[in-house]
Write a protein that holds these residues in place. Structure first.
Motif, PDB file in Angstrom:
ATOM      1  N   GLY A   1     -29.449 -19.426  16.728  1.00 47.53           N
ATOM      2  CA  GLY A   1     -28.964 -20.120  15.647  1.00 47.53           C
ATOM      3  C   GLY A   1     -29.690 -20.235  14.438  1.00 47.53           C
ATOM      4  O   GLY A   1     -30.721 -19.252  14.291  1.00 47.53           O
ATOM      5  N   LYS A   2     -29.373 -21.293  13.620  1.00 40.58           N
ATOM      6  CA  LYS A   2     -30.224 -21.299  12.544  1.00 40.58           C
ATOM      7  C   LYS A   2     -31.392 -22.427  12.625  1.00 40.58           C
ATOM      8  O   LYS A   2     -31.193 -23.574  13.226  1.00 40.58           O
ATOM      9  CB  LYS A   2     -29.062 -22.109  11.169  1.00 40.58           C
ATOM     10  N   GLU A   3     -32.144 -22.481  11.812  1.00 38.46           N
ATOM     11  CA  GLU A   3     -33.412 -23.163  11.731  1.00 38.46           C
ATOM     12  C   GLU A   3     -33.134 -24.529  11.406  1.00 38.46           C
ATOM     13  O   GLU A   3     -33.471 -25.668  11.996  1.00 38.46           O
ATOM     14  CB  GLU A   3     -34.572 -22.668  10.726  1.00 38.46           C
ATOM     15  N   SER A   4     -32.285 -24.706  10.231  1.00 40.57           N
ATOM     16  CA  SER A   4     -31.861 -26.006   9.611  1.00 40.57           C
ATOM     17  C   SER A   4     -31.386 -26.994  10.656  1.00 40.57           C
ATOM     18  O   SER A   4     -31.472 -28.302  10.878  1.00 40.57           O
ATOM     19  CB  SER A   4     -30.761 -25.881   8.662  1.00 40.57           C
ATOM     20  N   ILE A   5     -30.768 -26.434  11.801  1.00 40.42           N
ATOM     21  CA  ILE A   5     -29.997 -27.347  12.918  1.00 40.42           C
ATOM     22  C   ILE A   5     -31.305 -28.030  13.688  1.00 40.42           C
ATOM     23  O   ILE A   5     -31.187 -29.152  14.265  1.00 40.42           O
ATOM     24  CB  ILE A   5     -29.182 -26.585  13.930  1.00 40.42           C
ATOM     25  N   TYR A   6     -32.450 -27.459  13.942  1.00 37.60           N
ATOM     26  CA  TYR A   6     -33.449 -27.978  14.828  1.00 37.60           C
ATOM     27  C   TYR A   6     -34.864 -28.422  14.074  1.00 37.60           C
ATOM     28  O   TYR A   6     -35.760 -28.397  14.803  1.00 37.60           O
ATOM     29  CB  TYR A   6     -33.920 -26.626  15.767  1.00 37.60           C
ATOM     30  N   GLU A   7     -34.716 -28.623  12.607  1.00 33.67           N
ATOM     31  CA  GLU A   7     -35.825 -28.880  11.978  1.00 33.67           C
ATOM     32  C   GLU A   7     -36.736 -29.985  12.598  1.00 33.67           C
ATOM     33  O   GLU A   7     -37.957 -30.012  12.814  1.00 33.67           O
ATOM     34  CB  GLU A   7     -35.362 -29.449  10.605  1.00 33.67           C
ATOM     35  N   GLN A   8     -35.956 -31.073  13.219  1.00 39.89           N
ATOM     36  CA  GLN A   8     -36.841 -32.190  13.726  1.00 39.89           C
ATOM     37  C   GLN A   8     -37.553 -31.644  14.917  1.00 39.89           C
ATOM     38  O   GLN A   8     -38.778 -32.263  15.239  1.00 39.89           O
ATOM     39  CB  GLN A   8     -35.714 -33.405  13.936  1.00 39.89           C
ATOM     40  N   VAL A   9     -36.816 -31.040  15.763  1.00 38.68           N
ATOM     41  CA  VAL A   9     -37.357 -30.565  17.023  1.00 38.68           C
ATOM     42  C   VAL A   9     -38.720 -29.612  16.951  1.00 38.68           C
ATOM     43  O   VAL A   9     -39.654 -29.728  17.247  1.00 38.68           O
ATOM     44  CB  VAL A   9     -36.269 -29.904  17.990  1.00 38.68           C
ATOM     45  N   LEU A  10     -38.592 -28.908  15.647  1.00 35.14           N
ATOM     46  CA  LEU A  10     -39.558 -27.967  15.479  1.00 35.14           C
ATOM     47  C   LEU A  10     -40.833 -28.601  14.903  1.00 35.14           C
ATOM     48  O   LEU A  10     -41.962 -28.423  15.368  1.00 35.14           O
ATOM     49  CB  LEU A  10     -39.206 -27.025  14.300  1.00 35.14           C
ATOM     50  N   ARG A  11     -40.324 -29.557  14.091  1.00 34.21           N
ATOM     51  CA  ARG A  11     -41.522 -30.426  13.469  1.00 34.21           C
ATOM     52  C   ARG A  11     -42.255 -31.134  14.694  1.00 34.21           C
ATOM     53  O   ARG A  11     -43.576 -31.394  14.583  1.00 34.21           O
ATOM     54  CB  ARG A  11     -41.055 -31.373  12.434  1.00 34.21           C
ATOM     55  N   GLN A  12     -41.523 -31.827  15.374  1.00 30.15           N
ATOM     56  CA  GLN A  12     -42.242 -32.734  16.693  1.00 30.15           C
ATOM     57  C   GLN A  12     -43.109 -31.956  17.569  1.00 30.15           C
ATOM     58  O   GLN A  12     -44.239 -32.520  17.894  1.00 30.15           O
ATOM     59  CB  GLN A  12     -40.888 -33.286  17.460  1.00 30.15           C
ATOM     60  N   ASN A  13     -42.496 -30.651  17.973  1.00 26.00           N
ATOM     61  CA  ASN A  13     -43.483 -29.900  18.475  1.00 26.00           C
ATOM     62  C   ASN A  13     -44.600 -29.363  18.023  1.00 26.00           C
ATOM     63  O   ASN A  13     -45.675 -29.575  18.682  1.00 26.00           O
ATOM     64  CB  ASN A  13     -42.465 -28.796  19.293  1.00 26.00           C
ATOM     65  N   THR A  14     -44.498 -29.082  16.836  1.00 19.58           N
ATOM     66  CA  THR A  14     -45.800 -28.552  15.881  1.00 19.58           C
ATOM     67  C   THR A  14     -46.611 -29.894  15.783  1.00 19.58           C
ATOM     68  O   THR A  14     -47.795 -29.579  15.947  1.00 19.58           O
ATOM     69  CB  THR A  14     -45.132 -28.149  14.639  1.00 19.58           C
ATOM     70  N   ASP A  15     -46.155 -30.951  15.586  1.00 21.84           N
ATOM     71  CA  ASP A  15     -47.070 -32.018  15.213  1.00 21.84           C
ATOM     72  C   ASP A  15     -47.939 -32.625  16.329  1.00 21.84           C
ATOM     73  O   ASP A  15     -48.858 -33.078  16.264  1.00 21.84           O
ATOM     74  CB  ASP A  15     -46.127 -33.221  14.860  1.00 21.84           C
ATOM     75  N   LEU A  16     -47.564 -32.121  17.543  1.00 26.18           N
ATOM     76  CA  LEU A  16     -48.333 -32.489  18.780  1.00 26.18           C
ATOM     77  C   LEU A  16     -49.764 -31.795  18.730  1.00 26.18           C
ATOM     78  O   LEU A  16     -50.674 -31.991  19.278  1.00 26.18           O
ATOM     79  CB  LEU A  16     -47.552 -31.867  20.065  1.00 26.18           C
ATOM     80  N   LEU A  17     -49.717 -30.701  17.925  1.00 26.03           N
ATOM     81  CA  LEU A  17     -51.137 -29.791  17.832  1.00 26.03           C
ATOM     82  C   LEU A  17     -52.008 -30.543  16.713  1.00 26.03           C
ATOM     83  O   LEU A  17     -53.061 -29.988  16.811  1.00 26.03           O
ATOM     84  CB  LEU A  17     -50.446 -28.417  17.508  1.00 26.03           C
ATOM     85  N   LYS A  18     -51.628 -31.296  16.121  1.00 22.14           N
ATOM     86  CA  LYS A  18     -52.349 -32.082  14.925  1.00 22.14           C
ATOM     87  C   LYS A  18     -53.603 -32.558  15.809  1.00 22.14           C
ATOM     88  O   LYS A  18     -54.685 -32.759  14.997  1.00 22.14           O
ATOM     89  CB  LYS A  18     -51.595 -33.351  14.436  1.00 22.14           C
ATOM     90  N   ARG A  19     -53.436 -33.039  16.854  1.00 22.30           N
ATOM     91  CA  ARG A  19     -54.679 -33.784  17.554  1.00 22.30           C
ATOM     92  C   ARG A  19     -55.978 -32.613  17.736  1.00 22.30           C
ATOM     93  O   ARG A  19     -56.838 -33.082  18.244  1.00 22.30           O
ATOM     94  CB  ARG A  19     -54.088 -34.293  18.665  1.00 22.30           C
ATOM     95  N   LEU A  20     -55.474 -31.595  17.598  1.00 24.68           N
ATOM     96  CA  LEU A  20     -56.413 -30.324  17.780  1.00 24.68           C
ATOM     97  C   LEU A  20     -57.516 -30.156  16.780  1.00 24.68           C
ATOM     98  O   LEU A  20     -58.379 -29.648  16.598  1.00 24.68           O
ATOM     99  CB  LEU A  20     -56.068 -29.070  18.192  1.00 24.68           C
ATOM    100  N   GLY A  21     -57.137 -30.936  15.607  1.00 22.64           N
ATOM    101  CA  GLY A  21     -58.132 -31.267  14.539  1.00 22.64           C
ATOM    102  C   GLY A  21     -58.019 -30.334  13.466  1.00 22.64           C
ATOM    103  O   GLY A  21     -58.761 -30.108  12.498  1.00 22.64           O
ATOM    104  N   GLY A  22     -57.294 -29.068  13.613  1.00 24.72           N
ATOM    105  CA  GLY A  22     -56.872 -27.939  12.635  1.00 24.72           C
ATOM    106  C   GLY A  22     -55.716 -28.169  11.945  1.00 24.72           C
ATOM    107  O   GLY A  22     -54.833 -29.308  12.165  1.00 24.72           O
TER     108      GLY A  22
END
Ligand SMILES: Cc1cc2nc3c(=O)[nH]c(=O)nc-3n(C[C@H](O)[C@H](O)[C@H](O)COP(=O)(O)O)c2cc1C
Length: 212
Positions: free
Chosen positions: A134-155
């Protein structure tokens, strides 16, 4: 410099794998040592709520104490400089194997004393590659949430999306009348090389950043 790429797709040569392979080539062009791990080759579970990582009497923080085939992978990831993750979107989120991997990685780097505190003291730059029909716009929140989990890795953490991907080589062999085969093939021919080039550039850029 160590770069670990984790494929959360069961398919080893399709969209997600190809994006990761291209990002790896970008990293290699900067002289990085790289490894690609396919989650579907491993036998493991998600977090089992043992809470060993939160106990006061454990010596090491930021460690998942559950022992299975993911344990050495998590150890490698936490010792890497750049982490490249890839997952198709399955029923509106990352695949089950990727989700289980993320539960284990993110939970052991989360402090129960203070959610805002960082307990991982390294710096791993990361990129998440998502592929979807499908299209990115439908899933933006899910994509952001999963990516944000990686913020704890410090980079830094970022994501890249390849949308409207091809699912089969020959649509005529499947009950998939909802899809416009010609339109999808045309889009794939025009867009997917650009996606691969973008993935290469992300792999190279994160390594440049790491080199300072
Ligand atoms: C079980 C399953 C569920 C899927 N669910 C979605 C979905 O919710 N949204 C979407 O856009 N694509 C969905 N897709 C399509 C895949 O995300 C897409 O084809 C992806 O590029 C596959 O990655 P791969 O080629 O690396 O295996 C689904 C595919 C499968 C097999």
């Amino acid at each position: 410099m160590k770069v670990i790429a984790i494929n959360g797709s069961p398919r080893k040569n399709w969209n997600t794998a190809q994006l990761l392979q291209s990002a790896i080539k970008g990293a290699q062009s900067m002289g990085a040592e790289t490894e690609l791990i396919s989650l579907y080759d491993l036998r493991y579970t998600g977090c089992i709520s043992c809470f060993a990582c939160k106990r006061k009497d454990v010596k090491e923080l930021c460690r998942c104490y559950l022992k299975d085939e993911l344990t050495p992978v998590l150890e490698k990831v936490l010792q890497s400089d750049v982490l490249l993750l890839g997952s198709p979107i399955y029923l509106g989120d990352v695949t089950g194997m990727m989700r289980s991997f993320l539960e284990r990685l993110a939970f052991c780097t989360l402090s129960y004393d203070d959610y805002t505190m960082r307990i991982f003291d390294g710096c791993i730059h990361s990129a998440f590659f998502f592929t979807m029909n499908g299209k990115e716009s439908i899933y933006e929140q899910v994509l952001r949430q999963n990516t944000d989990l990686l913020k704890r890795l410090g980079g830094s953490s970022e994501y890249y999306v390849a949308e409207n991907t091809l699912q089969f080589n020959d649509y005529s062999r499947y009950r998939a009348a909802a899809f416009d085969e010609e339109g999808k093939k045309k889009y794939h021919e025009q867009q997917f090389p650009k996606d691969l080039a973008a993935a290469f550039e992300i792999g190279a850029r994160l390594c440049r950043k790491m080199n300072g």
